[in-house]
Design an enzyme around this catalytic site. Structure first.
Site, PDB file in Angstrom:
ATOM      1  NE  ARG A  16       6.712  68.731  78.449  1.00  0.00           N
ATOM      2  CZ  ARG A  16       5.723  68.740  79.342  1.00  0.00           C
ATOM      3  NH1 ARG A  16       4.543  68.219  79.028  1.00  0.00           N
ATOM      4  NH2 ARG A  16       5.906  69.245  80.551  1.00  0.00           N
ATOM      5  CB  CYS A  17       2.999  62.813  74.644  1.00  0.00           C
ATOM      6  SG  CYS A  17       2.353  64.346  73.976  1.00  0.00           S
ATOM      7  CG  MET A  18       5.554  58.772  73.426  1.00  0.00           C
ATOM      8  SD  MET A  18       6.295  57.751  72.120  1.00  0.00           S
ATOM      9  CE  MET A  18       7.722  58.740  71.668  1.00  0.00           C
TER      10      MET A  18
ATOM     11  N   GLY B  69       3.794  63.016  71.057  1.00  0.00           N
ATOM     12  CA  GLY B  69       5.188  63.076  70.670  1.00  0.00           C
ATOM     13  C   GLY B  69       6.122  62.658  71.781  1.00  0.00           C
TER      14      GLY B  69
END
Length: 405
Positions: A394-396, A392
């Site tokens: 935050r991951c990106m 999502g």
């Protein structure tokens, strides 16, 4: 001038962030090899790039600076000696079978410009790319249904996985899955050779190559004194011990450890819980219900203490943040069917732009509605293609600098 690395929270106003704009590596995904490539589905590359551009523009509109991994890497390896050193490290990390094949890969990569080099290693090296090499290495003369000599990096747009800023330093991950080992090399070369970092090196809290796995998605920066770390499929408790010995010497006092199930569903802590305001967390029901053990690591370097906490997670967080209480907003509003569906779409993985202001995927309707009712400002971005990579907002994103609050 050195670029300041400064992140002492999850929610301070975002100032600088590192992204990777998806490239041709997404076009290399093959359904027969999903397990090897750590994927469950295939994003449509043009739409994934379009949606990522919307994500980046949303960050810019908040006032933050967006840096791109490809640009920083190309600038870091402008010197031929650095570029050739990178190629050797890349070959060593790529598990290439056959010395003559390694020679062919070296010959293929060595003449490339910095930007072309980034493109080539991101896309992956195909058997046909090495057809020029004479004599053709014996391993390449034998038919193989797998077209790659070195795998592509289709997960690379999840920059938080490979690195996270903690305080004034960087944690460069040791990736649990072999197919992602090479991604950390980009960060290491940027840290060691890019002008933004060269004048005054940011300390490294963890370096790639350690035998103990730890990934940035498992680390939440609750404050300038407290971290939360998930130990599960990707992060090992021994790595957290090493991390504590380093950060406790620089002002940190406590690490809250979530002993997560070793399963892809719980791959990182930030797919289960993200911080959205000073006292507010967006959570998967398993966190709210404390479905697994939570430990607290305290002490000083070389004299660490660990204890199993019997308190609910809300009390653990409020104590760690020195607040009278904290709020939990359950993904999907706590409905088990909706929560399961929106967890698949990374409903609890949000990126804070400022306290009480986050980016979330547009497709998680129930979760976003509950956030808005709780007073959280939600800027939505298209998630139909990007979330197929199992990550999502935050991951990106890999924040380099946030305002302290």
């Amino acid at each position: 001038m050195a670029h300041t690395v400064e992140q002492y929270s999850e929610i301070g106003t975002l100032q600088t962030v590192l992204l990777h704009r998806p490239g041709e590596e997404l076009s290399m995904i093959m359904p027969d090899f999903f397990d090897t490539m750590l994927l469950d589905d295939m994003p449509h590359p043009p739409h994934a790039v379009r949606d990522h551009d919307i994500f980046a523009d949303t960050i810019r509109k908040s006032g933050a600076e967006v840096l791109y991994l490809a640009d920083l890497f190309a600038e870091a390896v402008e010197k031929e000696s650095v570029r050739l050193a990178y190629i050797e490290d890349y070959i060593a990390a790529s598990h290439i079978m056959g010395e003559t094949v390694k020679d062919a890969v070296r010959a293929y990569l060595s003449p490339l410009t910095p930007k072309a080099l980034f493109h080539a290693v991101s896309r992956g090296i195909l058997r046909r790319d090495l057809a020029f090499f004479d004599p053709l290495p014996i391993p390449l003369r034998v038919k193989d249904p797998y077209p790659f000599v070195v795998d592509p990096m289709p997960n690379m747009y999840f920059t938080r996985d490979v690195c996270i800023s903690i305080g004034s330093g960087l944690l460069i991950s040791t990736m649990r899955m072999q197919s992602r080992d090479r991604e950390t090399l980009f960060i290491r070369y940027i840290h060691d050779h890019h002008p933004l970092f060269a004048a005054e090196k940011s300390p490294l809290w963890h370096e790639p190559g350690s035998e103990y796995g730890i990934e940035g998605g498992d680390v939440l920066i609750l404050s300038d004194k407290v971290l939360a770390v998930g130990c599960g499929e990707r992060t090992n408790i021994a790595a957290v011990e090493c991390l504590a010995n380093r950060v406790f010497a620089h002002g940190y006092e406590r690490i809250i450890i979530f002993n997560n199930p070793r399963a892809r569903k719980f791959m990182h802590l930030d797919v289960l819980c993200t911080m959205v305001d000073h006292d507010t967390f967006l959570t998967h029901p398993c966190v709210y219900e404390k479905q697994f053990d939570v430990y607290e690591l305290t002490g000083s370097p070389g004299k660490l203490r660990i204890s199993l906490s019997t308190d609910p997670v809300s009390k653990i967080f409020s104590k760690a943040l020195r607040l009278p209480a904290v709020r939990f907003i359950e993904m999907g509003g706590g409905d088990p069917i909706t929560a399961a569906r929106e967890h698949w779409n990374m409903g609890s993985n949000s990126l804070a732009l400022a306290p009480g202001h986050i980016i979330a995927y547009d497709r998680n309707d129930a979760t976003n509605e509950h956030l808005a009712k709780a007073g959280i400002r939600v800027d939505t971005v298209p998630g139909s293609e990007l979330c197929r990579g199992r990550g999502g907002p935050r991951c990106m994103s890999m924040p380099l600098k946030r305002e302290r609050y």
